[in-house]
Design an enzyme around this catalytic site. Structure first.
Site, short mmCIF file in Angstrom:
data_model
loop_
_atom_site.label_atom_id
_atom_site.label_comp_id
_atom_site.label_asym_id
_atom_site.label_seq_id
_atom_site.Cartn_x
_atom_site.Cartn_y
_atom_site.Cartn_z
N TYR A 1 0.84 -1.21 0.00
CA TYR A 1 0.00 0.00 0.00
C TYR A 1 0.88 1.25 0.00
CZ TYR A 1 -3.71 3.24 1.52
OH TYR A 1 -4.60 4.28 1.60
P1 NAD Z 1 -13.45 2.72 1.15
O1 NAD Z 1 -13.01 1.30 1.29
O2 NAD Z 1 -14.67 3.17 1.86
O3 NAD Z 1 -13.61 3.08 -0.41
C1 NAD Z 1 -12.83 2.52 -1.42
C2 NAD Z 1 -13.77 2.07 -2.53
O4 NAD Z 1 -12.98 1.59 -3.62
C3 NAD Z 1 -14.71 0.93 -2.12
O5 NAD Z 1 -16.06 1.29 -2.36
C4 NAD Z 1 -14.26 -0.23 -2.99
O6 NAD Z 1 -15.32 -1.11 -3.36
C5 NAD Z 1 -13.67 0.48 -4.18
N1 NAD Z 1 -12.76 -0.37 -4.93
C6 NAD Z 1 -11.88 -1.26 -4.46
N2 NAD Z 1 -11.28 -1.89 -5.48
C7 NAD Z 1 -11.78 -1.36 -6.63
C8 NAD Z 1 -11.56 -1.60 -8.00
N3 NAD Z 1 -10.70 -2.54 -8.42
N4 NAD Z 1 -12.25 -0.87 -8.90
C9 NAD Z 1 -13.15 0.05 -8.50
N5 NAD Z 1 -13.41 0.31 -7.20
C10 NAD Z 1 -12.73 -0.39 -6.28
O7 NAD Z 1 -12.21 3.57 1.61
P2 NAD Z 1 -11.88 5.14 1.59
O8 NAD Z 1 -11.22 5.40 2.88
O9 NAD Z 1 -13.00 5.95 1.16
O10 NAD Z 1 -10.74 5.12 0.48
C11 NAD Z 1 -10.75 5.91 -0.67
C12 NAD Z 1 -9.33 6.22 -1.06
O11 NAD Z 1 -8.70 6.94 0.01
C13 NAD Z 1 -8.45 5.00 -1.32
O12 NAD Z 1 -7.63 5.23 -2.45
C14 NAD Z 1 -7.60 4.93 -0.06
O13 NAD Z 1 -6.36 4.29 -0.28
C15 NAD Z 1 -7.43 6.40 0.26
N6 NAD Z 1 -7.03 6.71 1.64
C16 NAD Z 1 -7.79 6.28 2.67
C17 NAD Z 1 -7.36 6.56 3.96
C18 NAD Z 1 -8.13 6.08 5.16
O14 NAD Z 1 -7.63 6.18 6.29
N7 NAD Z 1 -9.33 5.57 4.99
C19 NAD Z 1 -6.19 7.30 4.19
C20 NAD Z 1 -5.46 7.73 3.11
C21 NAD Z 1 -5.89 7.42 1.82
#
Ligand code: NAD
Length: 263
Positions: A163
């Site tokens: 990641y």
């Molecule tokens: P989340 O899991 O709620 O949302 C991520 C979404 O991506 C999910 O709905 C999932 O079904 C979808 N997804 C996964 N694989 C996929 C694919 N192959 N094609 C299309 N969709 C796909 O999580 P979130 O926290 O909203 O994450 C959104 C973004 O933010 C991500 O890129 C994550 O890495 C990033 N992020 C999150 C955090 C955190 O603490 N939650 C911190 C930094 C960055």
């Protein structure tokens, strides 16, 4: 009422939950046409329903389309949805995974590494490529927002090596594209959330001990909320950020500026 994103054709990947879902709500409230997409079809249908309930009446269009971002043909099909509207203006490459078996360098299996890069890195590349092609064809300015992470900038002794590498790549890709396409008025920024209260992270942090291990490093003493990222995405999508490109746009509660916190 004219919204901050009136008449902008926008695409949001990973929109079934978390940041993507909250952003879809904000984009619609600001007058955008929105294509929501996710690999999770049931989750996407539920998200569409929730968006309609929360936003109530809206002037823009809302289309839900299932796509796996690691499949370039499916990502290109998202951009096609915007063609009858005049082409995409804003691409939010937000989908990402944090695999439960992603761990340190010595014990993360190659299949976890490959899956993470396929979604988190190639997915962003495909989204950028599809959006840039369309923007150049339409000779339009545009805003591309790629979801990175603070882990692309900071080391953590709670490793998730695949990641971390993937988010480092997102920052590098965004920076290079920003410089390559600045003359075409295509802006590219990496939204860099701090640790959030969304299922992606909280599913990982299933004990108080694990949560506290993180919160002591957060100056505000709390995880961020998805809506706090969505508000930043509205700014980066809108013309208000017309001179903002190539940035690691941190929305992290001060995490990356802290040495010792007041906790
Ligand atoms: P989340 O899991 O709620 O949302 C991520 C979404 O991506 C999910 O709905 C999932 O079904 C979808 N997804 C996964 N694989 C996929 C694919 N192959 N094609 C299309 N969709 C796909 O999580 P979130 O926290 O909203 O994450 C959104 C973004 O933010 C991500 O890129 C994550 O890495 C990033 N992020 C999150 C955090 C955190 O603490 N939650 C911190 C930094 C960055």
């Amino acid at each position: 009422m004219v919204g901050r994103l009136a008449n902008k054709n926008t695409i949001i990947t990973g929109a079934a939950g978390g940041i993507g879902l909250e952003t879809a709500i904000q984009f619609l409230k600001e007058g955008a046409n929105v294509v929501i997409s996710d690999v999770n079809d049931k989750g996407l249908t539920a998200a569409e329903q929730k968006i309609k309930e929360v936003v109530g009446s809206f002037e823009g269009k809302l289309v839900a389309k299932v796509a796996d971002v690691s499949n370039e043909v499916q990502v290109m099909a998202l951009v096609e949805v915007c063609e009858p509207w005049g082409g995409v203006d804003v691409m939010f490459n937000n989908a990402g995974i944090m695999h439960p078996e992603d761990n340190g360098i010595l014990n993360t299996e190659e299949k976890i590494w490959d899956l993470t890069q396929a979604i988190n890195v190639k997915g962003v590349v495909y989204g950028c490529r599809a959006a840039i092609k369309s923007l150049l064809e339409h000779k339009k300015p545009g805003s591309i927002i790629n979801t990175g992470s603070f882990v692309g900038l900071m080391g953590a002794a709670t490793p998730q090596i695949a990641y971390t590498a993937s988010k480092g790549a997102v920052l590098a890709i965004s920076r290079e594209l920003a410089v390559c396409y600045a003359q075409k008025n295509i802006r590219v920024n990496a939204l860099c959330p701090g640790p959030l209260n969304t299922p992606l992270l909280q599913a990982f942090l299933d004990t108080d001990e694990k949560r506290t291990r993180r919160t002591v490093h957060l100056p505000m003493g709390r995880f961020g909320e998805a809506i706090e990222q969505a508000k930043a995405a509205v700014f980066l999508a809108s013309d208000e950020s017309s001179y903002v490109t190539g940035q690691d746009f941190l929305v992290d509660g001060g995490l990356t500026r802290a040495y010792v916190t007041d906790i």
